[in-house]
Design a protein around this motif. Structure first.
Motif, PDB file in Angstrom:
ATOM      1  N   THR A  76     -13.980  25.313  -1.135  1.00  0.00           N
ATOM      2  CA  THR A  76     -13.301  24.338  -0.264  1.00  0.00           C
ATOM      3  C   THR A  76     -14.247  23.833   0.810  1.00  0.00           C
ATOM      4  N   ALA A  77     -15.011  24.744   1.415  1.00  0.00           N
ATOM      5  CA  ALA A  77     -15.879  24.374   2.535  1.00  0.00           C
ATOM      6  C   ALA A  77     -17.017  23.461   2.098  1.00  0.00           C
ATOM      7  N   THR A  78     -17.580  23.710   0.927  1.00  0.00           N
ATOM      8  CA  THR A  78     -18.745  22.922   0.502  1.00  0.00           C
ATOM      9  C   THR A  78     -18.375  21.499   0.081  1.00  0.00           C
TER      10      THR A  78
ATOM     11  N   PHE B  93     -14.382  20.741   7.284  1.00  0.00           N
ATOM     12  CA  PHE B  93     -13.983  22.148   7.307  1.00  0.00           C
ATOM     13  C   PHE B  93     -14.288  22.777   8.661  1.00  0.00           C
ATOM     14  N   LEU B  94     -15.498  22.468   9.196  1.00  0.00           N
ATOM     15  CA  LEU B  94     -15.890  23.043  10.480  1.00  0.00           C
ATOM     16  C   LEU B  94     -15.245  22.316  11.653  1.00  0.00           C
ATOM     17  N   GLY B  95     -14.588  21.167  11.354  1.00  0.00           N
ATOM     18  CA  GLY B  95     -13.878  20.458  12.421  1.00  0.00           C
ATOM     19  C   GLY B  95     -12.719  21.275  12.970  1.00  0.00           C
TER      20      GLY B  95
ATOM     21  N   PRO C  36     -11.715  24.518  14.633  1.00  0.00           N
ATOM     22  CA  PRO C  36     -12.435  25.549  15.386  1.00  0.00           C
ATOM     23  C   PRO C  36     -12.228  26.966  14.852  1.00  0.00           C
ATOM     24  N   VAL C  37     -11.073  27.237  14.245  1.00  0.00           N
ATOM     25  CA  VAL C  37     -10.850  28.581  13.689  1.00  0.00           C
ATOM     26  C   VAL C  37     -11.804  28.833  12.520  1.00  0.00           C
ATOM     27  N   ASN C  38     -12.011  27.801  11.679  1.00  0.00           N
ATOM     28  CA  ASN C  38     -12.941  27.953  10.560  1.00  0.00           C
ATOM     29  C   ASN C  38     -14.352  28.216  11.054  1.00  0.00           C
ATOM     30  N   ALA C  39     -14.746  27.507  12.125  1.00  0.00           N
ATOM     31  CA  ALA C  39     -16.079  27.703  12.684  1.00  0.00           C
ATOM     32  C   ALA C  39     -16.240  29.126  13.215  1.00  0.00           C
ATOM     33  N   PHE C  40     -15.223  29.623  13.923  1.00  0.00           N
ATOM     34  CA  PHE C  40     -15.284  30.992  14.446  1.00  0.00           C
ATOM     35  C   PHE C  40     -15.354  32.020  13.313  1.00  0.00           C
ATOM     36  N   LYS C  41     -14.527  31.845  12.283  1.00  0.00           N
ATOM     37  CA  LYS C  41     -14.488  32.816  11.201  1.00  0.00           C
ATOM     38  C   LYS C  41     -15.786  32.812  10.395  1.00  0.00           C
ATOM     39  N   LEU C  42     -16.454  31.649  10.295  1.00  0.00           N
ATOM     40  CA  LEU C  42     -17.742  31.591   9.610  1.00  0.00           C
ATOM     41  C   LEU C  42     -18.765  32.425  10.362  1.00  0.00           C
TER      42      LEU C  42
END
Length: 472
Positions: free
Chosen positions: A83-85, A91-93, A95-101
């Protein structure tokens, strides 16, 4: 000599008395001590192996659990990264996804690495290390192999019958693989026993030719086999086997050298008008190889083991009876006589039945268990006790004062036989290993020439350890 013997499993077709036996069961636990000479001690190895299997299965479960955790992690991350690629910025827009990465790469992947590197075999390896001190060694493996060869000769078993496990009187059928047959042949080879080397290498080759999948290599088998055959004088067969070996491995250095030598010997024999293919001559050579260490009494001994001993005429058999015996009006047996059965007339031999209870037998076995040690013979040259290849067993000695059970058995023997046991040896408990035996022997010592003032040297006098073989 008095002995208390347990159950014996063997390959006779009927009940006979014989010293060659497979032994009886005794629970046991100690470090290595000639396992192959005692079935009682070998039974403990069954429990050891069972414990190792349980430990191995625990290790497998631990590895499977570990792999299951890794698999779940991989499946979760596979879906997430797909999904991310497809839309990295979108995806990184979130903020939760950015933190979890950040968290995954900084912490969770490190935890996964630790899980992957975690050694789940510690428990199993620790158990193996502990149990290994109780494992049999090369001497035990060789002893067990020799026992199979001894049983094969004594009961006239062909290699195919033994390999397929088609033995009378056995409960749990088992078979030998081509690799097993190869190992038996190698052990015979190291003993310069070319007769059995040929038998078992041929069996290994036969099973491979029939399509058995095995790690055994035909080239190695043919190498041993051709030499064993040559050592027994069959030059033509040795050459044929060597040719077959060279078909499989044309560059085999030893086989090429042997072939040249065989051809040279063959040409010399032809010049001298000798033939190495005469069947009668070859049969005599094989018999000579097999019987080179043969005692004169052994033929009768092995016949008895097979139930082929002297046969009593019907007239004599009619004179044999079963009866209840009271020990010549012994007060202990007037009201409760014992069973007595005539076995032979001249010399008179009788058998007493059911005079020792199962509970007494178990008590005797328990008392003997910690004392069982390799049976020895008296060496007339050194005057010392030593082990011998013709006596494969373990024994222990029990005194009457140690247990009321032993004392009762001694008294019972005295009452029923009329013999005074006060000057007899202690009660001997004998436990035979796989193919265990005590070959025919003189049951007395020999007086050495000590000269003036000489004396008869004290010695231990071991009786032949007879066993009752049970057939199917």
């Amino acid at each position: 000599m008095r002995q208390v013997c347990g159950e014996v499993t063997a390959m006779a077709f009927k009940e006979v008395w014989c010293a060659l036996a497979l032994g009886f069961l005794l629970p046991f636990s100690c470090a290595h001590t000639d396992f192959f000479t005692s079935i009682g001690h070998m039974t403990d190895l069954i429990n050891t192996e069972k414990d190792l299997v349980v430990s191995l299965k625990d290790y497998i479960k631990a590895e499977e659990s570990k792999l299951e955790q890794i698999k779940k992690w991989a499946e979760k991350l596979d879906q997430l990264t797909d999904t991310a690629t497809k839309d990295p910025e979108g995806f990184l827009g979130h903020p939760v996804n950015a933190f979890k990465l950040m968290k995954r790469l900084n912490t969770e992947w490190g935890e996964l690495e630790s899980l992957v590197l975690k050694d789940m075999s510690d428990g199993f390896i620790s158990n193996m290390t502990i149990q290994r001190q109780f494992f049999p060694n090369d001497e035990d493996q060789t002893g067990a192999a020799k026992a199979l060869l001894r049983l094969q000769d004594t009961y006239n078993l062909d290699t195919d019958t033994l390999s397929r496990g088609n033995l009378p009187g056995v409960k749990h059928k088992s078979f030998l693989t081509a690799e097993d047959c190869f190992e038996l042949g190698k052990i015979a080879y190291t003993e310069a026993d070319y007769y059995h080397t040929e038998l078992w290498m041929e069996q290994a080759l036969k099973q491979l030719d029939e399509g058995e999948v095995s790690s055994a290599d035909k080239v190695y088998i043919l190498d041993y086999l051709s030499y064993a055959v040559y050592q027994q004088g069959d030059l033509a067969k040795a050459m044929a086997l060597t040719r077959r070996l060279l078909e499989l491995d044309p560059e085999h250095q030893r086989a090429n050298g042997n072939m040249k030598y065989f051809e040279y010997i063959m040409s010399k024999e032809k010049e001298a008008n000798k033939s190495s293919t005469d069947s009668e001559e070859q049969q005599e050579k094989e018999t000579e190889v097999k019987k080179k260490d043969y005692l004169p009494e052994r033929r009768k001994y092995e016949m008895l083991c097979r139930g082929e001993g002297l046969k009593m005429t019907p007239r004599r058999q009619k004179r044999l009876f079963c009866r209840y015996y009271d020990g010549n009006r012994n007060p202990r047996y007037i009201l409760g006589p014992v069973k007595q059965e005539d076995e032979w007339d001249k010399p008179r031999i009788v058998r007493f039945l059911d005079i020792i209870s199962d509970e007494e037998i178990e008590t005797v076995k328990e008392l003997a268990k910690p004392r069982l040690s390799r049976a020895t013979v008296h060496d007339p040259e050194t005057g010392k006790l030593t082990t011998a290849h013709y006596r494969v067993s373990k024994s222990a000695w029990l005194s009457g004062y140690e247990s009321p059970v032993v004392s009762r058995i001694n008294t019972r023997i005295q009452d029923l036989t009329g013999l005074d046991v006060s000057t007899a040896e202690e009660l001997q408990v004998a436990n035979y290993g796989v193919g265990g035996q005590y070959e025919p022997h003189f049951d007395f010592g020999r007086v050495a020439n000590y000269g003036v003032g000489g004396q008869y040297e004290p010695h231990f006098d071991f009786a032949r350890a007879s066993k009752e073989l049970e057939g199917s």
